[in-house]
Motif scaffolding. Structure first.
Motif, mmCIF file in Angstrom:
data_model
loop_
_atom_site.group_PDB
_atom_site.id
_atom_site.type_symbol
_atom_site.label_atom_id
_atom_site.label_comp_id
_atom_site.label_asym_id
_atom_site.label_seq_id
_atom_site.Cartn_x
_atom_site.Cartn_y
_atom_site.Cartn_z
ATOM 1 N N THR A 196 12.343 5.296 6.405
ATOM 2 C CA THR A 196 11.312 4.458 5.904
ATOM 3 C C THR A 196 11.253 4.228 5.074
ATOM 4 O O THR A 196 11.802 4.596 3.569
ATOM 5 C CB THR A 196 9.790 5.070 6.773
ATOM 6 O OG1 THR A 196 8.866 4.494 6.114
ATOM 7 C CG2 THR A 196 9.731 6.913 5.697
ATOM 8 N N THR A 197 9.723 3.097 4.530
ATOM 9 C CA THR A 197 9.691 2.691 3.102
ATOM 10 C C THR A 197 8.744 3.583 2.374
ATOM 11 O O THR A 197 7.814 3.961 3.305
ATOM 12 C CB THR A 197 9.458 1.447 3.197
ATOM 13 O OG1 THR A 197 8.737 0.986 3.462
ATOM 14 C CG2 THR A 197 10.553 0.217 3.292
ATOM 15 N N PRO A 198 8.207 3.474 0.541
ATOM 16 C CA PRO A 198 7.210 4.104 0.538
ATOM 17 C C PRO A 198 6.558 3.273 0.360
ATOM 18 O O PRO A 198 4.857 4.170 1.219
ATOM 19 C CB PRO A 198 7.619 3.648 -1.526
ATOM 20 C CG PRO A 198 9.022 4.024 -1.098
ATOM 21 C CD PRO A 198 9.233 2.982 0.076
ATOM 22 N N GLU A 199 6.156 1.677 0.795
ATOM 23 C CA GLU A 199 4.549 1.466 1.393
ATOM 24 C C GLU A 199 4.473 2.011 2.516
ATOM 25 O O GLU A 199 3.037 1.450 2.839
ATOM 26 C CB GLU A 199 4.941 0.001 1.014
ATOM 27 C CG GLU A 199 5.259 -1.030 0.258
ATOM 28 C CD GLU A 199 7.140 -0.220 -0.594
ATOM 29 O OE1 GLU A 199 7.497 0.368 -0.084
ATOM 30 O OE2 GLU A 199 7.187 -0.121 -2.100
ATOM 31 N N ASP A 200 4.861 2.010 3.784
ATOM 32 C CA ASP A 200 4.936 2.347 5.109
ATOM 33 C C ASP A 200 4.430 3.576 4.512
ATOM 34 O O ASP A 200 2.821 4.119 5.245
ATOM 35 C CB ASP A 200 6.084 2.345 5.999
ATOM 36 C CG ASP A 200 5.443 2.730 7.299
ATOM 37 O OD1 ASP A 200 4.908 2.967 8.137
ATOM 38 O OD2 ASP A 200 6.357 4.354 7.385
ATOM 39 N N LEU A 201 4.607 4.248 3.980
ATOM 40 C CA LEU A 201 4.151 6.201 4.270
ATOM 41 C C LEU A 201 2.660 5.952 3.211
ATOM 42 O O LEU A 201 2.010 6.199 3.182
ATOM 43 C CB LEU A 201 4.836 6.822 3.674
ATOM 44 C CG LEU A 201 6.777 6.813 4.024
ATOM 45 C CD1 LEU A 201 7.132 7.991 2.774
ATOM 46 C CD2 LEU A 201 6.291 8.364 4.796
ATOM 47 N N LEU A 202 2.173 5.360 2.401
ATOM 48 C CA LEU A 202 1.259 5.025 1.755
ATOM 49 C C LEU A 202 0.483 4.679 2.916
ATOM 50 O O LEU A 202 -0.827 4.808 2.832
ATOM 51 C CB LEU A 202 1.560 3.949 0.578
ATOM 52 C CG LEU A 202 2.085 4.582 -0.900
ATOM 53 C CD1 LEU A 202 2.923 4.073 -1.710
ATOM 54 C CD2 LEU A 202 1.370 5.775 -1.580
ATOM 55 N N THR A 203 0.955 3.401 3.480
ATOM 56 C CA THR A 203 -0.055 2.805 4.259
ATOM 57 C C THR A 203 -0.316 4.049 5.477
ATOM 58 O O THR A 203 -1.679 4.232 5.965
ATOM 59 C CB THR A 203 0.670 1.969 5.067
ATOM 60 O OG1 THR A 203 0.860 0.509 4.521
ATOM 61 C CG2 THR A 203 -0.032 0.818 5.744
ATOM 62 N N ARG A 204 0.202 4.895 5.686
ATOM 63 C CA ARG A 204 -0.214 5.740 7.064
ATOM 64 C C ARG A 204 -1.336 6.761 6.443
ATOM 65 O O ARG A 204 -1.422 7.509 7.043
ATOM 66 C CB ARG A 204 2.187 6.700 7.296
ATOM 67 C CG ARG A 204 2.387 5.539 8.291
ATOM 68 C CD ARG A 204 3.508 6.282 8.785
ATOM 69 N NE ARG A 204 3.999 7.508 9.290
ATOM 70 C CZ ARG A 204 4.621 7.958 9.141
ATOM 71 N NH1 ARG A 204 5.927 7.283 8.349
ATOM 72 N NH2 ARG A 204 4.751 8.997 9.681
ATOM 73 N N VAL A 205 -0.643 7.182 5.258
ATOM 74 C CA VAL A 205 -1.653 8.192 4.079
ATOM 75 C C VAL A 205 -3.395 7.520 3.805
ATOM 76 O O VAL A 205 -4.210 7.949 3.503
ATOM 77 C CB VAL A 205 -1.299 9.498 3.278
ATOM 78 C CG1 VAL A 205 -0.332 10.243 4.122
ATOM 79 C CG2 VAL A 205 -0.744 8.704 2.635
ATOM 80 N N LEU A 239 -3.875 4.661 2.203
ATOM 81 C CA LEU A 239 -3.458 3.867 0.934
ATOM 82 C C LEU A 239 -2.879 2.795 1.078
ATOM 83 O O LEU A 239 -1.901 2.028 2.067
ATOM 84 C CB LEU A 239 -2.946 4.559 0.121
ATOM 85 C CG LEU A 239 -3.193 6.207 -0.322
ATOM 86 C CD1 LEU A 239 -2.057 6.782 -1.286
ATOM 87 C CD2 LEU A 239 -4.511 5.695 -1.387
ATOM 88 N N PRO A 240 -3.042 1.404 0.442
ATOM 89 C CA PRO A 240 -2.793 0.260 0.115
ATOM 90 C C PRO A 240 -1.076 0.338 -0.253
ATOM 91 O O PRO A 240 -1.301 1.037 -0.926
ATOM 92 C CB PRO A 240 -3.137 -1.131 -0.527
ATOM 93 C CG PRO A 240 -4.657 0.817 -2.300
ATOM 94 C CD PRO A 240 -4.315 1.729 -0.583
ATOM 95 N N ALA A 241 -0.592 0.112 0.700
ATOM 96 C CA ALA A 241 1.081 -0.268 0.198
ATOM 97 C C ALA A 241 0.807 -0.562 -1.866
ATOM 98 O O ALA A 241 1.972 -0.291 -1.820
ATOM 99 C CB ALA A 241 2.215 -1.870 0.525
ATOM 100 N N SER A 242 0.648 -1.553 -1.621
ATOM 101 C CA SER A 242 0.185 -1.960 -3.459
ATOM 102 C C SER A 242 0.343 -1.111 -4.055
ATOM 103 O O SER A 242 0.735 -0.554 -5.868
ATOM 104 C CB SER A 242 -0.905 -2.833 -3.542
ATOM 105 O OG SER A 242 -1.845 -2.115 -3.520
#
Ligand SMILES: Nc1ncnc2c1ncn2[C@@H]1O[C@H](COP(=O)(O)OP(=O)(O)OP(=O)(O)O)[C@@H](O)[C@H]1O
Ligand SMILES: [Mg+2]
Length: 317
Positions: free
Chosen positions: A132-141, A143-146
């Motif tokens: 996956t991507t860091p952005e996807d993981l951030l969304t899953r926890v 947090l915003p992808a940014s």
């Protein structure tokens, strides 16, 4: 060796971990612990400060030498590294630490730290489609992808702990070990983050060993609970059963303290005495000097964990 599909994901057998101090006998911080975690299962490990929870967690993650016993993860023995890199198979174990400030590098962007976890999974041979991507993981926890572009100090404690969880998840763990992963968070974030860890672990079929002082949270997220006292597991069982019918006097004392208005479970006042020094544990049952139900022989015979899940002479056959 072909792994046995019915075997637990993690099996800790008769584990002893010692700390050495010059001129003193070794401290057996973990003094004969057996514990299993199955895939998709959440096991809550509870006990007072100093009882050996972190030592056990570190041993499970291959960060501490074992004095006796063994730890097996998915058929692979867990041992501390002698070489720089961990055995590849063992990167399926990921740990989330108590301190969200210490566990992230302040000088690197969040996204690049999460990418480290993803590279770990890639190194284990996970197919690119599963990565996956860091952005996807951030969304899953949550947090915003940014957030990937920012630095850890731009986040609150709860947000940093989410970042640490995202980094661990990026490695696609099959066993997630959380050592007090919520204790640095404020009360409102604690249950949220604990529930998030549970759902992310269970969704991916991973096992979760969740260590916490906070019994009210463990009650809500753990399928099974293990109660530790001075280096030993004194009681274990399905959470609902242990809650409905705690058997060990220590478990009863712990549960009597829950719920507190602040949500934290602390030892009740009626338990006399302090936690003994694990370097010099009491003879017989380690809990006997503080036990309201101790009787003749408890100071001599060390009870073993019996099939019913309790290590106490009150229940001996
Ligand atoms: N590096 C060390 N050297 C010597 N003794 C240690 C070391 N780390 C821990 N200990 C001792 O081992 C025992 C178990 O410590 P451990 O950190 O595993 O407990 P814990 O249950 O995680 O406690 P807490 O709830 O406070 O985190 C304690 O008596 C502690 O003082
Ligand atoms: Mg600890």
């Amino acid at each position: 060796m072909t792994p046995d599909p019915t075997a637990p994901l993690l099996s800790v057998d008769d584990l002893v971990v010692q700390y050495h101090r010059p001129g003193a006998p070794p401290t057996r911080a973990v003094a004969g612990v057996s514990l299993q975690v199955r895939a998709g299962e959440v096991v809550g490990l509870v006990g007072e400060s100093g009882c050996g929870k972190s030592t056990l967690a570190r041993a499970v993650c291959g960060l501490t030498a074992l004095a006796e016993g063994r730890i097996t993860y998915d058929g692979t023995p867990v041992r501390p590294l002698r070489v720089r890199r961990r055995e590849l198979a063992l990167t399926g174990i990921q740990m989330v630490f108590q301190d969200p400030y210490g566990s992230l590098n302040p000088r690197r962007r969040v996204g690049s730290q999460i990418a480290d976890g993803i590279r770990t999974a890639a190194g284990r041979g996970e197919s690119a489609a599963e990565l996956t991507t860091p952005e996807d993981l951030l969304t899953r926890v949550g947090l915003p992808a940014s957030a990937a572009e920012r630095y850890p100090q731009e986040f609150s404690g709860g947000q940093r702990q989410r970042i640490a969880i995202a980094r661990a998840l990026g490695a696609r763990p099959r066993l997630l070990v959380g050592d007090e992963p919520i204790s640095a968070l404020d009360a409102s974030a604690q249950l949220q983050v604990a529930t998030l860890m549970r759902s992310l672990a269970v969704e991916s079929g991973a096992g979760l060993l969740f260590i916490s002082h906070d019994l009210s949270v463990v009650r809500l997220i753990a399928d099974r609970i293990a109660v530790m006292y001075l280096g030993r597991i004194v009681e274990t069982g399905p959470t609902a059963e242990v809650w409905a019918d705690p058997r060990h006097p220590y478990t009863r004392a712990l549960l009597a303290a829950v719920p507190k208005p602040d949500g934290a479970g602390v030892l009740p006042a009626e338990l006399p005495g302090d936690v003994p020094d694990p370097a010099d544990p009491p003879s017989g049952c380690r809990f006997h000097p503080r036990c309201p139900q101790a009787f003749d022989g408890c100071d001599r015979e060390e009870p073993q964990l019996i099939a019913g899940g309790v290590a106490c002479r009150l229940y001996a056959a």
